[in-house]
Motif scaffolding. Structure first.
Motif, PDB file in Angstrom:
ATOM      1  N   LEU A 130       9.368  -2.447  -8.178  1.00 21.32           N
ATOM      2  CA  LEU A 130       7.966  -2.301  -7.992  1.00 21.32           C
ATOM      3  C   LEU A 130       7.053  -1.141  -8.355  1.00 21.32           C
ATOM      4  O   LEU A 130       5.388  -1.087  -7.608  1.00 21.32           O
ATOM      5  CB  LEU A 130       7.360  -3.195  -6.790  1.00 21.32           C
ATOM      6  CG  LEU A 130       7.947  -4.784  -6.995  1.00 21.32           C
ATOM      7  CD1 LEU A 130       7.920  -5.150  -5.341  1.00 21.32           C
ATOM      8  CD2 LEU A 130       7.902  -5.172  -7.608  1.00 21.32           C
ATOM      9  N   LEU A 131       7.462  -0.079  -8.178  1.00 21.80           N
ATOM     10  CA  LEU A 131       6.569   0.750  -8.091  1.00 21.80           C
ATOM     11  C   LEU A 131       5.304   1.368  -8.927  1.00 21.80           C
ATOM     12  O   LEU A 131       4.743   1.552  -8.910  1.00 21.80           O
ATOM     13  CB  LEU A 131       7.626   2.371  -7.783  1.00 21.80           C
ATOM     14  CG  LEU A 131       7.461   4.217  -7.753  1.00 21.80           C
ATOM     15  CD1 LEU A 131       6.361   4.454  -6.835  1.00 21.80           C
ATOM     16  CD2 LEU A 131       8.252   5.263  -7.800  1.00 21.80           C
ATOM     17  N   PRO A 132       5.822   0.744 -10.216  1.00 23.17           N
ATOM     18  CA  PRO A 132       5.019   0.839 -11.564  1.00 23.17           C
ATOM     19  C   PRO A 132       3.539   0.327 -10.779  1.00 23.17           C
ATOM     20  O   PRO A 132       2.211   0.247 -11.147  1.00 23.17           O
ATOM     21  CB  PRO A 132       5.149   0.638 -13.050  1.00 23.17           C
ATOM     22  CG  PRO A 132       7.281   0.799 -12.340  1.00 23.17           C
ATOM     23  CD  PRO A 132       6.970   0.723 -11.381  1.00 23.17           C
ATOM     24  N   ALA A 133       4.330  -1.034 -10.612  1.00 22.45           N
ATOM     25  CA  ALA A 133       2.755  -2.242  -9.832  1.00 22.45           C
ATOM     26  C   ALA A 133       2.137  -1.315  -8.918  1.00 22.45           C
ATOM     27  O   ALA A 133       0.482  -1.380  -8.881  1.00 22.45           O
ATOM     28  CB  ALA A 133       3.239  -3.562  -9.717  1.00 22.45           C
ATOM     29  N   LEU A 134       2.529  -0.645  -7.615  1.00 16.58           N
ATOM     30  CA  LEU A 134       2.184  -0.308  -6.816  1.00 16.58           C
ATOM     31  C   LEU A 134       1.285   1.242  -6.916  1.00 16.58           C
ATOM     32  O   LEU A 134       0.356   0.899  -6.416  1.00 16.58           O
ATOM     33  CB  LEU A 134       3.364  -0.235  -5.835  1.00 16.58           C
ATOM     34  CG  LEU A 134       4.115  -0.775  -4.907  1.00 16.58           C
ATOM     35  CD1 LEU A 134       5.254  -0.478  -4.034  1.00 16.58           C
ATOM     36  CD2 LEU A 134       2.901  -1.811  -4.661  1.00 16.58           C
ATOM     37  N   HIS A 186      -3.429   9.281  -6.943  1.00 14.35           N
ATOM     38  CA  HIS A 186      -4.490   8.859  -6.891  1.00 14.35           C
ATOM     39  C   HIS A 186      -4.781   7.895  -5.616  1.00 14.35           C
ATOM     40  O   HIS A 186      -5.388   6.545  -5.914  1.00 14.35           O
ATOM     41  CB  HIS A 186      -4.939   7.877  -7.924  1.00 14.35           C
ATOM     42  CG  HIS A 186      -4.809   9.101  -8.657  1.00 14.35           C
ATOM     43  ND1 HIS A 186      -6.106  10.754  -8.913  1.00 14.35           N
ATOM     44  CD2 HIS A 186      -3.938   9.688  -9.992  1.00 14.35           C
ATOM     45  CE1 HIS A 186      -5.933  11.486 -10.003  1.00 14.35           C
ATOM     46  NE2 HIS A 186      -4.333  10.584 -10.519  1.00 14.35           N
ATOM     47  N   ALA A 187      -3.406   7.690  -4.532  1.00 12.80           N
ATOM     48  CA  ALA A 187      -3.471   6.730  -3.963  1.00 12.80           C
ATOM     49  C   ALA A 187      -4.573   6.358  -2.896  1.00 12.80           C
ATOM     50  O   ALA A 187      -5.403   7.265  -2.863  1.00 12.80           O
ATOM     51  CB  ALA A 187      -2.319   6.205  -2.859  1.00 12.80           C
ATOM     52  N   GLN A 188      -5.103   5.125  -2.774  1.00 12.34           N
ATOM     53  CA  GLN A 188      -6.408   4.718  -1.520  1.00 12.34           C
ATOM     54  C   GLN A 188      -6.304   4.133  -0.617  1.00 12.34           C
ATOM     55  O   GLN A 188      -5.858   3.033  -0.733  1.00 12.34           O
ATOM     56  CB  GLN A 188      -7.536   4.622  -2.564  1.00 12.34           C
ATOM     57  CG  GLN A 188      -7.743   4.783  -3.854  1.00 12.34           C
ATOM     58  CD  GLN A 188      -9.008   3.791  -4.745  1.00 12.34           C
ATOM     59  OE1 GLN A 188      -9.028   2.880  -4.369  1.00 12.34           O
ATOM     60  NE2 GLN A 188      -9.125   4.316  -5.625  1.00 12.34           N
ATOM     61  N   HIS A 189      -5.606   4.730   0.062  1.00 11.75           N
ATOM     62  CA  HIS A 189      -5.945   4.730   1.485  1.00 11.75           C
ATOM     63  C   HIS A 189      -6.220   3.884   2.616  1.00 11.75           C
ATOM     64  O   HIS A 189      -7.550   5.018   2.820  1.00 11.75           O
ATOM     65  CB  HIS A 189      -4.291   5.594   2.428  1.00 11.75           C
ATOM     66  CG  HIS A 189      -3.290   5.447   1.910  1.00 11.75           C
ATOM     67  ND1 HIS A 189      -2.321   4.796   1.333  1.00 11.75           N
ATOM     68  CD2 HIS A 189      -3.134   6.436   0.411  1.00 11.75           C
ATOM     69  CE1 HIS A 189      -0.743   5.086   0.480  1.00 11.75           C
ATOM     70  NE2 HIS A 189      -1.303   6.086   0.523  1.00 11.75           N
ATOM     71  N   GLY A 190      -6.124   3.570   3.466  1.00 10.87           N
ATOM     72  CA  GLY A 190      -7.144   2.866   4.572  1.00 10.87           C
ATOM     73  C   GLY A 190      -8.242   1.904   4.496  1.00 10.87           C
ATOM     74  O   GLY A 190      -9.276   1.755   4.600  1.00 10.87           O
ATOM     75  N   THR A 191      -8.468   1.607   2.789  1.00  7.84           N
ATOM     76  CA  THR A 191      -9.154   0.970   2.714  1.00  7.84           C
ATOM     77  C   THR A 191      -9.036  -0.733   3.291  1.00  7.84           C
ATOM     78  O   THR A 191      -7.978  -0.920   3.776  1.00  7.84           O
ATOM     79  CB  THR A 191      -9.522   0.203   0.957  1.00  7.84           C
ATOM     80  OG1 THR A 191      -7.841   0.097   0.590  1.00  7.84           O
ATOM     81  CG2 THR A 191      -9.727   1.388   0.403  1.00  7.84           C
ATOM     82  N   GLU A 192      -9.803  -1.772   3.166  1.00 14.66           N
ATOM     83  CA  GLU A 192     -10.019  -2.862   4.421  1.00 14.66           C
ATOM     84  C   GLU A 192      -8.877  -3.786   3.645  1.00 14.66           C
ATOM     85  O   GLU A 192      -8.635  -4.525   3.829  1.00 14.66           O
ATOM     86  CB  GLU A 192     -11.937  -3.422   4.630  1.00 14.66           C
ATOM     87  CG  GLU A 192     -12.448  -2.807   5.143  1.00 14.66           C
ATOM     88  CD  GLU A 192     -13.581  -3.531   5.176  1.00 14.66           C
ATOM     89  OE1 GLU A 192     -13.348  -5.056   4.853  1.00 14.66           O
ATOM     90  OE2 GLU A 192     -14.649  -2.442   5.843  1.00 14.66           O
TER      91      GLU A 192
END
Length: 121
Positions: free
Chosen positions: A80-84, A93-99
């Motif tokens: 599932l890495l491509p989807a993640l 370009h990961a966006q962590h911490g979003t609601e």
């Protein structure tokens, strides 16, 4: 056959779930088909967050905690890495911490595996 199950299940990872654990499971195909397990409300006392596991043919293909997407397990942990990555959940370009972080994880998984929409009673 396609079917969603919502609520506590029997044994998961060799353990009986406690009342605070809620599992959402999707399965399709004949016996030995596919099984997608979302542990959406894990036990807080055990100090672990939501978890996902994907089985095919009776084997764990991939599994990971929503809190540690980089620590995937299974025979094909990166299936599932491509989807993640495309959803901006892992990678440079990961966006962590979003609601909506957990909702984005569920959406990426369900779209990648072509799971139908969950309809709760």
């Amino acid at each position: 056959m396609r079917h969603w199950i919502h609520g506590p299940l029997g044994r998961l990872h060799g353990q009986l779930p406690h009342d605070e654990e809620t599992n959402v499971v999707f399965f399709r195909g004949p016996p030995g088909g596919e099984l997608a397990v979302f542990v959406t409300e894990p036990c807080n006392a055990k100090a672990h967050g939501p978890w996902f596991a994907y089985y095919r043919g009776g084997h764990l293909r991939t599994g990971f905690s929503f809190e540690a997407l980089g620590d995937r397990v299974g025979e094909d942990p990166d299936v599932l890495l491509p989807a993640l990555v495309a959803a901006g959940l892992v990678g440079p370009h990961a966006q962590h911490g979003t609601e909506d972080f957990e909702e984005r994880i569920v959406r990426a998984i369900t779209e990648a595996l072509s799971l139908p929409e969950l309809e709760l009673p």
